[in-house]
Design a protein around this motif. Structure first.
Motif, PDB file in Angstrom:
ATOM      1  N   TYR A 528      47.542  -2.901 -74.971  1.00 17.82           N
ATOM      2  CA  TYR A 528      47.023  -3.169 -76.307  1.00 17.82           C
ATOM      3  C   TYR A 528      45.834  -2.255 -76.590  1.00 17.82           C
ATOM      4  O   TYR A 528      45.031  -1.954 -75.697  1.00 17.82           O
ATOM      5  CB  TYR A 528      46.612  -4.634 -76.440  1.00 17.82           C
ATOM      6  N   THR A 548      39.294   0.528 -77.310  1.00 19.35           N
ATOM      7  CA  THR A 548      39.428  -0.414 -76.207  1.00 19.35           C
ATOM      8  C   THR A 548      40.902  -0.542 -75.834  1.00 19.35           C
ATOM      9  O   THR A 548      41.740  -0.837 -76.694  1.00 19.35           O
ATOM     10  CB  THR A 548      38.867  -1.793 -76.589  1.00 19.35           C
ATOM     11  N   ILE A 549      41.216  -0.294 -74.567  1.00 20.81           N
ATOM     12  CA  ILE A 549      42.595  -0.298 -74.102  1.00 20.81           C
ATOM     13  C   ILE A 549      42.736  -1.349 -73.012  1.00 20.81           C
ATOM     14  O   ILE A 549      41.959  -1.347 -72.033  1.00 20.81           O
ATOM     15  CB  ILE A 549      43.002   1.085 -73.546  1.00 20.81           C
ATOM     16  N   GLN A 550      43.702  -2.234 -73.170  1.00 26.74           N
ATOM     17  CA  GLN A 550      43.894  -3.324 -72.216  1.00 26.74           C
ATOM     18  C   GLN A 550      45.273  -3.242 -71.581  1.00 26.74           C
ATOM     19  O   GLN A 550      46.288  -3.136 -72.275  1.00 26.74           O
ATOM     20  CB  GLN A 550      43.738  -4.683 -72.908  1.00 26.74           C
ATOM     21  N   ASN A 551      45.338  -3.313 -70.270  1.00 27.26           N
ATOM     22  CA  ASN A 551      46.594  -3.401 -69.535  1.00 27.26           C
ATOM     23  C   ASN A 551      46.799  -4.869 -69.151  1.00 27.26           C
ATOM     24  O   ASN A 551      46.141  -5.394 -68.247  1.00 27.26           O
ATOM     25  CB  ASN A 551      46.545  -2.525 -68.285  1.00 27.26           C
ATOM     26  N   ALA A 552      47.697  -5.520 -69.862  1.00 23.45           N
ATOM     27  CA  ALA A 552      47.932  -6.953 -69.628  1.00 23.45           C
ATOM     28  C   ALA A 552      48.979  -7.208 -68.557  1.00 23.45           C
ATOM     29  O   ALA A 552      49.345  -8.356 -68.307  1.00 23.45           O
ATOM     30  CB  ALA A 552      48.345  -7.613 -70.941  1.00 23.45           C
ATOM     31  N   LEU A 587      45.394   3.001 -66.081  1.00 18.31           N
ATOM     32  CA  LEU A 587      44.853   1.645 -66.027  1.00 18.31           C
ATOM     33  C   LEU A 587      45.431   0.896 -64.824  1.00 18.31           C
ATOM     34  O   LEU A 587      46.653   0.895 -64.617  1.00 18.31           O
ATOM     35  CB  LEU A 587      45.205   0.876 -67.310  1.00 18.31           C
ATOM     36  N   GLU A 591      43.389  -4.173 -66.057  1.00 19.74           N
ATOM     37  CA  GLU A 591      42.164  -3.448 -66.396  1.00 19.74           C
ATOM     38  C   GLU A 591      41.986  -3.288 -67.901  1.00 19.74           C
ATOM     39  O   GLU A 591      42.944  -3.101 -68.653  1.00 19.74           O
ATOM     40  CB  GLU A 591      42.162  -2.066 -65.727  1.00 19.74           C
ATOM     41  N   VAL A 592      40.729  -3.342 -68.331  1.00 18.17           N
ATOM     42  CA  VAL A 592      40.336  -3.046 -69.713  1.00 18.17           C
ATOM     43  C   VAL A 592      39.330  -1.905 -69.664  1.00 18.17           C
ATOM     44  O   VAL A 592      38.344  -1.977 -68.919  1.00 18.17           O
ATOM     45  CB  VAL A 592      39.710  -4.265 -70.410  1.00 18.17           C
ATOM     46  N   THR A 593      39.578  -0.861 -70.430  1.00 18.46           N
ATOM     47  CA  THR A 593      38.658   0.273 -70.428  1.00 18.46           C
ATOM     48  C   THR A 593      38.373   0.714 -71.856  1.00 18.46           C
ATOM     49  O   THR A 593      39.095   0.346 -72.791  1.00 18.46           O
ATOM     50  CB  THR A 593      39.245   1.463 -69.625  1.00 18.46           C
ATOM     51  N   THR A 594      37.333   1.509 -72.023  1.00 18.81           N
ATOM     52  CA  THR A 594      36.942   2.008 -73.340  1.00 18.81           C
ATOM     53  C   THR A 594      36.877   3.533 -73.310  1.00 18.81           C
ATOM     54  O   THR A 594      36.306   4.118 -72.380  1.00 18.81           O
ATOM     55  CB  THR A 594      35.567   1.456 -73.756  1.00 18.81           C
TER      56      THR A 594
END
Length: 640
Positions: A528, A548-552, A587, A591-594
């Motif tokens: 996302y 903001t990038i989220q690996n769910a 990711l 992990e969530v990264t910016t």
């Protein structure tokens, strides 16, 4: 006792007065005193009598002091006896009255009636009362007396930039404030209202002067045909300013079943004309014929221009002209759209696909022994196909989808039960956003679909056996601005063949096809993205956006992101691309990264437009799952 000419006009005014009371039902406003009555004005016969009902004697729209209309409105090349103007700017008229106008005792307003199949209606904008005002606001219908010389007044009349285009009937209505009696004068000359690519508030506004000369004012052009290895140009006389052509073009609107209330929207007008120029289901201008037999008409190869076709159709009151093929349909479309003020050009696509089923791939079928199953092959691939690009904002679509739009009058597939195509945003086509109107998917398939080969199995199921990814949409061509050279505009319709961006566009498009799962399966959606900005930057400073990038998922994900920043007009039309960036991101599970994206002042300073509006577009694809990511973020630069 009146003179003989006065008795004639008094009688006519009496009849018109009763007609107006019975039919128009126009509520008039109080007269605004725009000039001081000149009670001592003298003409050739001395002092004028200030008593009696004020009546109109004549209207001058074209000659003497109002000749400036043609030059100011860029319509001096039209061979037309009527006034031709563009919406969104003022035009002048001289009105000769029976005596000097006195705002204390007289009321005067204009009435414009749009010619269409529907009765004139105020709420629909097809019956327009135009009152006198003290000061022009320049965004609505209004009129101001700018000069009064005895019995003659000069009016400056303004129309809004959203006014319906077409042919208007003009009337001057005068009324006595003393006893309420009225007089109506109907002009023998009509007013032709066009779109205005010179007006910044018009949806078809084009800021480049040389482009307007080419795409609006040039009445000669070149249409390309042949194959991508042997491209040939055919000279074409568009003739949009020729005698009777404007009337013929507006005739197409007037005979349409579409309500005239939509004639102020170029999207609606182009859609109407795309249907009206072919005769497949509405007795339009041209009948298509690809049989090679043209004995009862003219061969498509014989036409060298549009004027004869349009004139013949108009003179025969809507009898289709025989015959046309794609370049003839395109040539006529260019004539019609340039004639009514929409910037337009002819576009040729080589190795052009015709997708019949909306799958967004061109499918070929083989039997168990790899022999073609001809009866199953409904899709086709043309050596070349010619359509049109026209220029407009797209207020009905997300920001950034304006500028060039593809429109095709050649009858191929029905769109909303009618043979027409477009306008389809070329930006949407390029990015595979085929869900955006109108007919974007069909145009996408023409220029960037894959050729897919299927083999029939013994049990009747199909297996994909081969895919050609670079077989369709080559050397997309149009005449260059200001010269007779060919310009290749393939890059406007598609990303470079085989690039990551091009593949993302294809996969995005195919997910919206009628059989999305049969070719490109939907990827797992577990990544996302969200774009944010802490505060809008100051004009003259740098801009900073955060992604903001989220690996769910519970697995590693690798993404390649493509970022692009564009300068955008407030109408949504792109002016220029000011930055392109690429960023790989890895990711870990959960992990969530910016990722920060910076736009430096020197990158955008030379491309600033009014209201300093910018748009950031971010696309990407997840390597492990083929999930496509796409989002946009719009922002402005603060000026205080």
């Amino acid at each position: 006792m009146h003179e003989e000419t006065d008795e004639k006009w008094a009688c006519g005014s009496c009849i018109q007065q009763f007609c107006l009371r019975c039919c128009s039902h126009i509520k008039t406003d109080e007269v605004t005193e725009t000039v001081i009555s000149n009670s001592n004005a003298e003409g050739p016969k001395g002092n004028y009598e200030m008593k009696g009902l004020l009546e109109t004697r004549s209207i001058d729209l074209l000659k003497s002091k109002t000749e400036q209309n043609r030059s100011e409105h860029h319509t001096d090349r039209y061979h037309n006896e009527n006034l031709v103007i563009q919406r969104g700017q003022t035009f002048q008229m001289l009105i000769e009255l029976s005596r000097p106008f006195n705002p204390r005792t007289d009321k005067l307003h204009l009435e414009l009636r749009l010619v269409s199949r529907n009765p004139p209606d105020v709420s629909a904008g097809t019956l327009v009362p135009v009152s006198l005002v003290k000061d022009l606001l320049y965004n609505c219908w209004e009129a101001k007396i700018v000069e009064q010389m005895g019995r003659t007044i000069k009016l400056s009349v303004n129309s809004p930039p959203s006014a319906a285009i077409g042919k208007y009937k003009l009337s001057i209505i005068t009324q006595s404030l003393t006893d309420g009696t009225m007089s109506t004068y109907c002009s023998e000359k009509d007013i032709y209202m066009l779109f205005n690519p010179w007006c910044e508030s018009d949806s078809v506004y084009m800021d480049d002067v040389e482009q307007k000369k080419e795409y609006v004012l040039n009445d000669m052009g070149i249409i390309y045909r042949g194959t991508e290895r042997q491209i040939e140009g055919k000279a074409w006389n568009f003739g949009q300013f020729d005698k009777d052509i404007l009337s013929a073009c507006l005739f197409l609107l007037e005979r349409s079943d579409v309500p005239a209330s939509g004639w102020g929207d170029p999207v609606s007008v182009v859609r109407i004309l795309s249907a009206q120029i072919n005769s497949s289901d509405d007795s339009g201008v041209l009948k298509g014929n690809w049989s090679g037999e043209y004995e009862d008409g003219s061969s498509p190869m014989a036409w060298t221009g549009s004027s004869d076709i349009l004139r013949q159709y108009h003179e025969n009151e809507g009898t289709p002209v025989k015959y046309g093929q794609c370049w003839v349909f395109s040539g006529v479309t260019t004539t019609v759209l340039r004639c009514i003020g929409i910037p337009t050009c002819c576009v040729t696509n080589f190795s052009s696909a015709h997708d019949t089923d909306g799958i967004l791939t061109i499918d070929y079928f083989l039997d168990e022994h790899l022999n073609p199953i001809e009866e199953a092959d409904r899709d086709s691939l043309w050596n070349f196909h010619v359509w049109n690009d026209c220029w407009m904002a797209r207020h009905d679509l997300p920001a950034g989808m304006g500028e060039w739009q593809a429109v095709d009058a050649t009858p191929q597939e029905k769109s909303q039960k009618v043979y027409r195509c477009g306008p389809a945003s070329i930006t949407a086509v390029r990015n595979g956003q085929v869900y955006l109107e109108h007919d974007t998917g069909f145009v996408f398939a023409e220029v960037n679909s894959d050729k897919v080969y299927w083999q029939r199995n013994a049990d009747g199921t199909l297996t994909q056996v081969n895919v050609e990814k670079q077989a369709i949409g080559h050397c997309i061509s149009t005449k260059a601005v200001g010269s007779d050279y060919r310009e290749d505009i393939t890059h406007l319709y598609k990303h470079p063949e085989g690039s990551e961006e091009e593949r993302i566009a294809v996969e995005t498009a195919c997910q919206y096809g009628t059989k999305a799962g049969i070719y490109i399966p939907f990827g797992t959606e577990d990544v996302y993205v969200q774009i944010t900005m802490d505060e809008e930057p100051q004009l003259g400073g740098d801009a900073k956006l955060s992604t903001t990038i989220q690996n769910a998922s519970s697995e590693q994900r690798s993404i390649t992101f493509f970022g692009q920043v564009d300068e955008v007009y407030y109408t949504g039309v792109l002016k220029a691309t000011v930055q392109k960036t690429r960023a790989p991101v890895d990711l870990q599970p959960g992990e969530v990264t910016t990722v920060d994206w910076n736009l430096l002042y020197y990158e955008y300073r030379d491309q600033l437009v009014d209201q300093a509006f910018l748009m950031f577009t971010l696309t990407g694809r997840v390597f492990e799952t083929n999930q496509v990511l796409a989002t946009q973020f719009s922002f402005r630069l603060r000026t205080f």
